[in-house]
Motif scaffolding. Sequence first.
Motif, PDB file in Angstrom:
ATOM      1  N   VAL A  72       0.837  -1.203   0.000  1.00 42.31           N
ATOM      2  CA  VAL A  72       0.000   0.000   0.000  1.00 42.31           C
ATOM      3  C   VAL A  72       0.873   1.253   0.000  1.00 42.31           C
ATOM      4  N   GLU A  73       1.998   1.201   0.721  1.00 45.21           N
ATOM      5  CA  GLU A  73       2.937   2.323   0.690  1.00 45.21           C
ATOM      6  C   GLU A  73       3.522   2.511  -0.707  1.00 45.21           C
ATOM      7  N   ALA A  74       3.810   1.404  -1.391  1.00 46.71           N
ATOM      8  CA  ALA A  74       4.475   1.479  -2.693  1.00 46.71           C
ATOM      9  C   ALA A  74       3.542   1.913  -3.808  1.00 46.71           C
ATOM     10  N   ASN A  75       2.306   1.387  -3.817  1.00 51.54           N
ATOM     11  CA  ASN A  75       1.455   1.630  -4.988  1.00 51.54           C
ATOM     12  C   ASN A  75       0.475   2.781  -4.818  1.00 51.54           C
ATOM     13  N   GLY A  76       0.279   3.261  -3.582  1.00 50.65           N
ATOM     14  CA  GLY A  76      -0.633   4.371  -3.372  1.00 50.65           C
ATOM     15  C   GLY A  76      -2.097   4.000  -3.415  1.00 50.65           C
ATOM     16  N   VAL A  77      -2.428   2.707  -3.541  1.00 50.95           N
ATOM     17  CA  VAL A  77      -3.827   2.283  -3.443  1.00 50.95           C
ATOM     18  C   VAL A  77      -4.315   2.634  -2.038  1.00 50.95           C
ATOM     19  N   PRO A  78      -5.470   3.289  -1.905  1.00 48.02           N
ATOM     20  CA  PRO A  78      -5.893   3.715  -0.566  1.00 48.02           C
ATOM     21  C   PRO A  78      -6.011   2.581   0.437  1.00 48.02           C
ATOM     22  N   GLY A  79      -6.596   1.440   0.031  1.00 48.60           N
ATOM     23  CA  GLY A  79      -6.790   0.372   0.996  1.00 48.60           C
ATOM     24  C   GLY A  79      -6.827  -0.996   0.357  1.00 48.60           C
ATOM     25  N   MET A  80      -6.352  -1.998   1.113  1.00 52.32           N
ATOM     26  CA  MET A  80      -6.344  -3.380   0.644  1.00 52.32           C
ATOM     27  C   MET A  80      -6.656  -4.314   1.803  1.00 52.32           C
ATOM     28  N   SER A  81      -7.138  -5.498   1.457  1.00 56.73           N
ATOM     29  CA  SER A  81      -7.373  -6.547   2.439  1.00 56.73           C
ATOM     30  C   SER A  81      -7.039  -7.882   1.793  1.00 56.73           C
ATOM     31  N   ALA A  82      -6.514  -8.806   2.597  1.00 53.49           N
ATOM     32  CA  ALA A  82      -6.165 -10.132   2.089  1.00 53.49           C
ATOM     33  C   ALA A  82      -6.389 -11.163   3.180  1.00 53.49           C
ATOM     34  N   THR A  83      -6.737 -12.378   2.768  1.00 54.11           N
ATOM     35  CA  THR A  83      -7.008 -13.462   3.715  1.00 54.11           C
ATOM     36  C   THR A  83      -6.458 -14.765   3.164  1.00 54.11           C
ATOM     37  N   LEU A 466      17.979 -14.561   3.615  1.00 55.74           N
ATOM     38  CA  LEU A 466      17.385 -13.866   2.472  1.00 55.74           C
ATOM     39  C   LEU A 466      17.366 -14.823   1.278  1.00 55.74           C
ATOM     40  N   THR A 467      17.071 -16.079   1.568  1.00 51.95           N
ATOM     41  CA  THR A 467      16.981 -17.076   0.504  1.00 51.95           C
ATOM     42  C   THR A 467      15.729 -16.868  -0.332  1.00 51.95           C
ATOM     43  N   ARG A 468      14.617 -16.523   0.311  1.00 52.41           N
ATOM     44  CA  ARG A 468      13.366 -16.193  -0.379  1.00 52.41           C
ATOM     45  C   ARG A 468      12.848 -14.886   0.202  1.00 52.41           C
ATOM     46  N   ALA A 469      12.425 -13.982  -0.670  1.00 48.93           N
ATOM     47  CA  ALA A 469      11.953 -12.682  -0.196  1.00 48.93           C
ATOM     48  C   ALA A 469      10.880 -12.142  -1.116  1.00 48.93           C
ATOM     49  N   ALA A 470      10.086 -11.238  -0.566  1.00 47.50           N
ATOM     50  CA  ALA A 470       9.093 -10.497  -1.334  1.00 47.50           C
ATOM     51  C   ALA A 470       9.725  -9.192  -1.803  1.00 47.50           C
ATOM     52  N   LEU A 471       9.757  -8.987  -3.107  1.00 44.31           N
ATOM     53  CA  LEU A 471      10.177  -7.710  -3.678  1.00 44.31           C
ATOM     54  C   LEU A 471       8.907  -6.901  -3.896  1.00 44.31           C
ATOM     55  N   VAL A 472       8.720  -5.853  -3.107  1.00 45.08           N
ATOM     56  CA  VAL A 472       7.470  -5.093  -3.107  1.00 45.08           C
ATOM     57  C   VAL A 472       7.628  -3.880  -4.018  1.00 45.08           C
ATOM     58  N   THR A 473       6.782  -3.798  -5.041  1.00 44.43           N
ATOM     59  CA  THR A 473       6.889  -2.755  -6.057  1.00 44.43           C
ATOM     60  C   THR A 473       5.531  -2.081  -6.251  1.00 44.43           C
ATOM     61  N   PRO A 474       5.480  -0.962  -6.981  1.00 46.23           N
ATOM     62  CA  PRO A 474       4.183  -0.327  -7.242  1.00 46.23           C
ATOM     63  C   PRO A 474       3.221  -1.178  -8.064  1.00 46.23           C
ATOM     64  N   VAL A 475       3.715  -2.209  -8.755  1.00 43.69           N
ATOM     65  CA  VAL A 475       2.828  -3.033  -9.576  1.00 43.69           C
ATOM     66  C   VAL A 475       2.622  -4.427  -8.997  1.00 43.69           C
ATOM     67  N   GLY A 476       3.031  -4.639  -7.760  1.00 43.52           N
ATOM     68  CA  GLY A 476       2.785  -5.923  -7.128  1.00 43.52           C
ATOM     69  C   GLY A 476       4.000  -6.453  -6.401  1.00 43.52           C
ATOM     70  N   VAL A 477       3.856  -7.667  -5.888  1.00 43.63           N
ATOM     71  CA  VAL A 477       4.891  -8.304  -5.070  1.00 43.63           C
ATOM     72  C   VAL A 477       5.451  -9.493  -5.843  1.00 43.63           C
ATOM     73  N   TYR A 478       6.790  -9.555  -5.936  1.00 45.91           N
ATOM     74  CA  TYR A 478       7.447 -10.593  -6.723  1.00 45.91           C
ATOM     75  C   TYR A 478       8.340 -11.459  -5.848  1.00 45.91           C
ATOM     76  N   ASP A 479       8.579 -12.668  -6.330  1.00 38.26           N
ATOM     77  CA  ASP A 479       9.340 -13.688  -5.613  1.00 38.26           C
ATOM     78  C   ASP A 479      10.826 -13.512  -5.930  1.00 38.26           C
ATOM     79  N   LEU A 480      11.589 -12.992  -4.963  1.00 40.56           N
ATOM     80  CA  LEU A 480      13.024 -12.761  -5.127  1.00 40.56           C
ATOM     81  C   LEU A 480      13.767 -13.911  -4.454  1.00 40.56           C
ATOM     82  N   ARG A 481      14.597 -14.625  -5.222  1.00 39.82           N
ATOM     83  CA  ARG A 481      15.247 -15.834  -4.713  1.00 39.82           C
ATOM     84  C   ARG A 481      16.757 -15.743  -4.863  1.00 39.82           C
ATOM     85  N   ALA A 482      17.453 -16.287  -3.855  1.00 39.08           N
ATOM     86  CA  ALA A 482      18.906 -16.391  -3.945  1.00 39.08           C
ATOM     87  C   ALA A 482      19.273 -17.404  -5.022  1.00 39.08           C
ATOM     88  N   THR A 483      20.328 -17.111  -5.764  1.00 37.87           N
ATOM     89  CA  THR A 483      20.810 -18.005  -6.812  1.00 37.87           C
ATOM     90  C   THR A 483      22.162 -18.586  -6.413  1.00 37.87           C
TER      91      THR A 483
END
Length: 503
Positions: A72-83, A466-483
Amino acid sequence: MGSHMGSHMGSHMGSHMGSHRGLLKEKRMRESLCRKFASLACALALGSSAVAETGRDSNAGRISDAILEALVEANGVPGMSATLVRNGDIVWLGSAGLRDIERALPVDADTTFRFASVSKLITATAAARLAQDGGLDLDAPVRSAVRYLPEAWPAISARQLAAHTSGIPHYQEADSERGRVRFNTTADAVGVFSGRTLLSEPGAAYNYSSYGFTLLSAVVEESAGEPFLDYAARVLLHDLDIGPDLGGDSRATIAYDFTGSGGVKPVPPHDYSYSWGGAGFRGSSRDLALFGARVLSSAIVSQATREMMWTPAMLNDGSIVMEDRDAAVGFGWRIGRDLDGARIVHHAGVTDGARSALVLYPESGDSVAVLSNARWTASIEQTAMMLAAPFRVGANSGARCPLTASRFEGRFGAETIRGAARFRLERGACRGRISAANALGAWLNSFPQRDAAELQIIAVLSDGSLTRAALVTPVGVYDLRATDDGAHAARVGANRALSIAFR
């Protein structure tokens, strides 16, 4: 169309809307009493699930909360909910931001959002259940049930409607005012497009169509002998606070749109009666995830029916119906794999004031719902998977949190990127920020939502790695993995390769 509407005024849709509001009012009164007396018996009567937490789930919940808040901080969408619901139990419910900016009202567990095209999953499941009960032949011409279809159309089946292979067009330029008219019957709504030329012979090609689901809802209605919304409420949605977006819901979020400069504004009212079955349901992320859990548990459809819905549809030439390179199309549901190879079935939605997704994991019994109150360019299904990742990723060893790193360098597609980086440990979870002043940031900031000066990186486990992480961007969250070479990699957007190393 006006005379067609007039001929159906005052029929069952109007009476249905009154009955649906009455059912919701009764349910909310019961919920209010249950909250007042905090009774377990009440909770069981409502069919609700408590959030089931173990020690690991508590840590995972904090990480999922952090990912949602960072988004929400990254994309500026006023509000979100997830379950996230696992085997029928709510294991995580997160909310971030505001449902009403002007009144500073926060999103909470009861906030309702527009489902947009995720509504199609309710319609497809309703048709599949009716077929399971012997009330609908999915391969018969739908004209046998919906007798007001034009004679000029060739035979179309319910199966083709659900797979978007009927040839019925999606919204067209002539439909720009569609959200300003109340259609009092499903027949009136079908009348909007029933005079149009099909895009292809039924079964010949994939052409996404919300109007196809308007017709599918009419098929359910005529075959069941009751209004579509009543049938869905009675058979699928009982005790879930999910229903048509009729307005007047005090818990509903304001629907917003981006202004083009990263700001937001409320969108005008929109009437979805032209396609309740294609885009018109609303509810909370909790109840949407619980609906998904019902499908997974065979509570509303049998295992055989479920597998029918999740089997790829076929075109007339014998090829599989594909939405894109990663998703086959089943009976309304999309079918694919997550980045770990786990089978998923899913659907996303976008409309004025909403972006949505429901992702199910059949093997583990996980149901993940994500709802937001603005239209934004998003990898929304990938975001749903990453919000669930802290509960799904097993313990690992490997890349440690790069606490001494001050910069990064790497590649985004064909472009070299570099910038500042910093990391810290928070309750054992590695968290960092990297500069977006590079080609990656330029691409991410090319969309209507808020621009980002930095991107957050949040490890999905609280083990210092930091083997698996969420890369949080304005267009969504991506799977960042150690190589294996000590870098970290992700697939961003549709298929853009990102590789970065921290120094």
